[in-house]
Design an enzyme around this catalytic site. Structure first.
Site, short mmCIF file in Angstrom:
data_model
loop_
_atom_site.label_atom_id
_atom_site.label_comp_id
_atom_site.label_asym_id
_atom_site.label_seq_id
_atom_site.Cartn_x
_atom_site.Cartn_y
_atom_site.Cartn_z
N ASP A 1 -29.98 -11.57 -68.21
CA ASP A 1 -30.54 -12.57 -69.13
C ASP A 1 -31.67 -12.97 -68.55
O ASP A 1 -32.21 -13.03 -67.43
CB ASP A 1 -29.61 -13.38 -70.23
CG ASP A 1 -28.84 -14.37 -69.29
OD1 ASP A 1 -29.26 -14.33 -68.07
OD2 ASP A 1 -27.84 -14.66 -69.83
N SER B 1 -22.41 -21.37 -65.36
CA SER B 1 -22.03 -20.28 -66.00
C SER B 1 -22.13 -19.10 -65.20
O SER B 1 -21.50 -18.19 -65.62
CB SER B 1 -23.47 -19.97 -67.02
OG SER B 1 -24.63 -20.04 -66.05
N HIS C 1 -29.39 -15.09 -65.59
CA HIS C 1 -28.38 -14.50 -64.73
C HIS C 1 -28.39 -12.98 -64.11
O HIS C 1 -28.69 -12.27 -64.90
CB HIS C 1 -27.01 -14.44 -65.65
CG HIS C 1 -26.83 -16.03 -65.97
ND1 HIS C 1 -27.09 -16.35 -67.45
CD2 HIS C 1 -26.00 -17.03 -65.52
CE1 HIS C 1 -26.86 -17.67 -67.50
NE2 HIS C 1 -25.93 -17.95 -66.36
#
Length: 274
Positions: free
Chosen positions: A234, A37, A237
């Protein structure tokens, strides 16, 4: 000019450089990305998964609120390989194969010999500061301190990565593989956030629960007003500002961060055909 291939797996980022010609003409650089991600620029948007970032508040500060697609070196970003737009001349730009949630183990990732496929420069980033992410502070941390076991694992992994890179380069006879110490890049501003203009390195900008580290970032989550004051966006990340600091270290960092050379040196050598 040489073609670039960017390979990432989990939090390992690989940049590969291979000579390429199209119809006898030296081709422009092309980038190919594999990973999780941290570099997924939209593949998971085409998959039936919750591990995606195509809904608010992701991309809140990006033009048109698109959450992905940034690239610092100025070239056109490669499209997700699942994108229907990836055809024709767009293939010459490269492709992004990264998928949020991918792992590095054999049952979740994949392995292949990059050099045998023509890769000539491979940039591999080590693991970041795993124990200091808001999710880990909420789950494992004591009094807001980073998880000791995970940080120890990261501190062991990165030197071993450099050792492996040196061995691979020696076997090949050239500095093909380049190691980026992502843990040191992150721990600099995690341990001293004020020096970099951050207000906190513990609480995420978007989330819920302790340190905003519980669950996914959604339109119903707590959302900070000034994203530039937060190290983490978040639960896992880094924020865009934190990512920009990391990217600058990859581009221009000293040997403490990049071994045996930084990305700017790689690009400069490529431009003169070294």
């Amino acid at each position: 000019m040489a073609n670039f291939l960017i390979f990432t797996s989990y939090i390992v980022v690989t940049l590969s450089l291979a000579n390429g010609f199209i119809n006898g003409v030296d081709a422009a650089r092309a980038f190919f990305v594999f990973g999780d991600s941290l570099v997924d620029n939209g593949n998971n948007n085409y998959l039936a998964t919750t591990a995606r970032a195509d809904s608010p508040p992701y991309g809140i500060d990006f033009p048109n609120q698109e959450p992905t697609g940034r690239q610092e070196i100025g070239s056109e970003p490669p499209l997700p390989y699942l994108s229907p737009k990836l055809k024709g001349d767009k293939l010459l730009v490269g492709a992004n194969f990264a998928s949020a949630g991918v792992g590095i183990l054999n049952d979740t990732g994949f392995q292949f010999k990059l050099h045998d496929l023509g890769a000539r420069k491979v940039l591999v980033t080590g693991t970041g500061s795993m124990g200091c992410a808001p999710a880990e502070l909420a789950l494992r941390g004591i009094n807001g301190e980073c998880d000791v076991e995970l940080e120890r694992a990261a501190s062991l992994y990165n030197p071993l990565l450099v050792k492996m890179i040196k061995r691979l380069n020696k076997d090949i006879g050239d500095d093909v593989f380049i190691a980026a110490n992502a843990h040191k890049m992150q721990i600099d501003f995690i341990t001293n956030p004020e020096l970099f203009g951050f207000a906190t390195s513990k609480e995420a900008c978007c989330g819920q629960g302790p340190y905003n580290g519980v669950g996914l970032c959604t339109p119903l989550s707590n959302l900070c007003e000034n994203r530039d004051l937060y190290v983490f966006w978040d639960q896992f990340h880094p924020s865009e500002k934190a990512n920009r600091i990391i990217v600058q270290q990859i581009l221009t960092g000293s040997n403490d961060y990049m071994h045996p050379m930084n990305l700017s040196t790689v690009l400069a050598m490529d431009s003169i055909g070294v």
